[in-house]
Design an enzyme around this catalytic site. Sequence first.
Site, mmCIF file in Angstrom:
data_model
loop_
_atom_site.group_PDB
_atom_site.id
_atom_site.type_symbol
_atom_site.label_atom_id
_atom_site.label_comp_id
_atom_site.label_asym_id
_atom_site.label_seq_id
_atom_site.Cartn_x
_atom_site.Cartn_y
_atom_site.Cartn_z
ATOM 1 N N ASP A 59 0.891 -1.117 0.005
ATOM 2 C CA ASP A 59 -0.211 0.026 -0.076
ATOM 3 C C ASP A 59 0.833 1.271 -0.204
ATOM 4 O O ASP A 59 1.705 1.428 0.656
ATOM 5 C CB ASP A 59 -0.705 -0.029 1.365
ATOM 6 C CG ASP A 59 -2.193 0.321 1.148
ATOM 7 O OD1 ASP A 59 -2.729 0.160 0.034
ATOM 8 O OD2 ASP A 59 -2.769 0.748 2.091
ATOM 9 N N TYR A 61 1.887 4.797 1.328
ATOM 10 C CA TYR A 61 2.187 5.413 2.827
ATOM 11 C C TYR A 61 0.851 6.384 2.695
ATOM 12 O O TYR A 61 0.241 7.168 1.678
ATOM 13 C CB TYR A 61 3.192 6.523 2.933
ATOM 14 C CG TYR A 61 4.522 5.716 3.163
ATOM 15 C CD1 TYR A 61 4.646 4.733 4.092
ATOM 16 C CD2 TYR A 61 5.459 5.838 1.888
ATOM 17 C CE1 TYR A 61 6.002 3.980 4.154
ATOM 18 C CE2 TYR A 61 6.604 5.118 2.035
ATOM 19 C CZ TYR A 61 7.038 4.311 3.077
ATOM 20 O OH TYR A 61 8.065 3.446 3.102
ATOM 21 N N PHE A 72 8.066 2.163 -0.864
ATOM 22 C CA PHE A 72 8.990 2.469 0.142
ATOM 23 C C PHE A 72 9.623 4.007 0.391
ATOM 24 O O PHE A 72 10.180 4.253 1.090
ATOM 25 C CB PHE A 72 10.163 1.362 0.100
ATOM 26 C CG PHE A 72 9.776 -0.011 0.536
ATOM 27 C CD1 PHE A 72 9.299 -0.366 1.683
ATOM 28 C CD2 PHE A 72 9.657 -0.740 -0.577
ATOM 29 C CE1 PHE A 72 8.782 -1.391 1.819
ATOM 30 C CE2 PHE A 72 9.122 -2.197 -0.493
ATOM 31 C CZ PHE A 72 8.839 -2.561 0.675
ATOM 32 N N HIS A 180 9.788 -9.025 5.740
ATOM 33 C CA HIS A 180 9.671 -7.688 5.501
ATOM 34 C C HIS A 180 10.446 -6.888 6.332
ATOM 35 O O HIS A 180 10.798 -7.138 7.324
ATOM 36 C CB HIS A 180 8.321 -7.216 5.573
ATOM 37 C CG HIS A 180 7.788 -6.108 5.032
ATOM 38 N ND1 HIS A 180 7.827 -4.987 5.499
ATOM 39 C CD2 HIS A 180 7.142 -5.794 3.653
ATOM 40 C CE1 HIS A 180 7.486 -3.960 4.651
ATOM 41 N NE2 HIS A 180 7.056 -4.287 3.717
#
Length: 218
Positions: A59, A61, A72, A180
């Site tokens: 998703d 931010y 990211f 992750h």
Amino acid sequence: MEWSDVFHDITTKHDFSEMHDFLEKEYTTQTVYPDRENIYQAFDLTPFEQVKVVILGQDPYHGPKQAHGLAFSVQPDAKFPPSLRNMYQELEDDIGCVRQSPHLQDWAREGVLLLNTVLTVRQGEAHSHKHIGWEIFTDEVIQAVSEHLNHVVFILWGKPAQQKIKLIDTAKHHIIQSPHPSPLSAYRGFFGSKPYSKTNTYLEENGIQPVQWCESEA
């Protein structure tokens, strides 16, 4: 081949009119990230034929001044998200880079496709645009990269990203997977996984220019 060709093929196969209507209403009535003009920035900065690495996020931010279309990455004046901080810690441990900016446009220009599987989100509501059609679109993008390019490194962090392996021809591409970089899972195997040096080793072994992961001093 260009992204426009890929997008044409995808929109020929799938009808995204409901998703477009939904997004039009969301952007008109809600605060949605990233800004409309940045939804496809990952593709704008990394031409199709130049893709040599794919890093999959989930998703965007959902806070102000963060998402700008690259997985990211956040805008230059944003606070460092915890996952990105852990990515930088591993980068320093792996190849000695110390990065200062939370902005990853330079990676995108190096041929790193920073692809979220969902490309928009409502402010403050994680996964609010899940299952509106983005996953169909980005699955097709992954398959197109797999089909039309060779020797791409797919970096898959966490189980949702690793579920995409089925879309990738592992006979001609290289998969790097680990937990992750989120604080919830980074200590379960992300730290010490050396994704950056492993990526460059594979690229060099196949005659491809390695990624300059460090920030330019210029």
